[in-house]
Design a protein around this motif. Structure first.
Motif, mmCIF file in Angstrom:
data_model
loop_
_atom_site.group_PDB
_atom_site.id
_atom_site.type_symbol
_atom_site.label_atom_id
_atom_site.label_comp_id
_atom_site.label_asym_id
_atom_site.label_seq_id
_atom_site.Cartn_x
_atom_site.Cartn_y
_atom_site.Cartn_z
ATOM 1 N N GLN A 1 19.683 27.757 10.258
ATOM 2 C CA GLN A 1 18.437 26.251 10.595
ATOM 3 C C GLN A 1 20.019 25.382 11.399
ATOM 4 O O GLN A 1 20.992 25.119 11.249
ATOM 5 N N VAL B 1 22.798 18.917 12.455
ATOM 6 C CA VAL B 1 24.130 20.169 11.761
ATOM 7 C C VAL B 1 23.879 21.570 11.326
ATOM 8 O O VAL B 1 22.675 21.981 11.342
ATOM 9 N N SER C 1 23.352 25.309 9.228
ATOM 10 C CA SER C 1 23.285 25.210 8.160
ATOM 11 C C SER C 1 23.150 27.038 8.119
ATOM 12 O O SER C 1 22.388 27.420 8.641
ATOM 13 N N GLY C 2 23.632 27.272 6.776
ATOM 14 C CA GLY C 2 23.284 28.480 6.920
ATOM 15 C C GLY C 2 25.139 29.511 6.478
ATOM 16 O O GLY C 2 26.465 28.490 6.421
ATOM 17 N N ARG C 3 24.759 30.367 6.308
ATOM 18 C CA ARG C 3 26.270 31.735 6.326
ATOM 19 C C ARG C 3 26.623 31.409 6.982
ATOM 20 O O ARG C 3 27.252 32.955 7.994
ATOM 21 N N LYS D 1 32.341 21.392 9.919
ATOM 22 C CA LYS D 1 31.021 20.751 9.345
ATOM 23 C C LYS D 1 29.853 21.818 9.963
ATOM 24 O O LYS D 1 28.745 21.244 9.639
ATOM 25 N N ASN D 2 30.306 22.604 11.067
ATOM 26 C CA ASN D 2 29.523 22.690 12.332
ATOM 27 C C ASN D 2 28.213 21.562 12.610
ATOM 28 O O ASN D 2 27.360 22.085 12.428
ATOM 29 N N THR D 3 28.828 21.073 13.229
ATOM 30 C CA THR D 3 28.100 20.159 13.386
ATOM 31 C C THR D 3 28.479 18.784 15.004
ATOM 32 O O THR D 3 29.427 19.196 15.339
ATOM 33 N N TYR E 1 27.075 34.929 11.449
ATOM 34 C CA TYR E 1 26.631 34.840 10.586
ATOM 35 C C TYR E 1 26.412 35.693 8.737
ATOM 36 O O TYR E 1 26.500 36.971 10.075
#
Length: 126
Positions: free
Chosen positions: A3, A23, A25-27, A75-77, A102
């Protein structure tokens, strides 16, 4: 499973600044390219800026010299610093992540080509 959540949109006066954040989110193992696109009412969605995992950037002609894209891979941002805003910058800004590696909820490795956020409204008053 993956997401994108944006923040930082709002209402500003012409000449002002905003900083958008997104951001993922997730693995997540990795994301090749992250970027921002925008869409004004009655217009096509257009490129604002993109940035690769190696920090190579690309900007739409209308925002060059005013907007700056950056990312934090740990931070995957992804961020978008918007300065000298104009009324024509008004629109819905969408965050994008391309080629996301992911793990699924069952732990299986997955690869999605294109992920989009819900969008955040940016309004610049005259």
């Amino acid at each position: 499973q993956v997401q994108l959540v944006e923040s930082g949109g709002g209402l500003v006066q012409a000449g002002g600044s905003l900083r958008l954040s997104c951001v993922a989110s997730g693995r997540i193992r990795s994301i090749n390219t992250m970027g921002w696109y925008r869409q004004a009412p009655g217009k096509q969605r257009e490129l604002v800026a993109t940035i690769t995992s190696g920090d190579s950037t690309n900007y739409g002609d209308s925002v060059k010299g005013r907007f700056t894209i950056s990312r934090d891979n740990a931070k995957n941002t992804v961020y978008l610093q918007m300065n000298s805003l104009k009324p024509e910058d008004t629109g819905v800004y969408y965050c994008n992540a391309d080629r996301v590696l992911y793990y699924s909820r069952s732990g299986y490795p997955m690869d999605v080509n294109d992920c989009w956020g819900q969008g955040t409204q940016v309004t610049v008053s005259s």
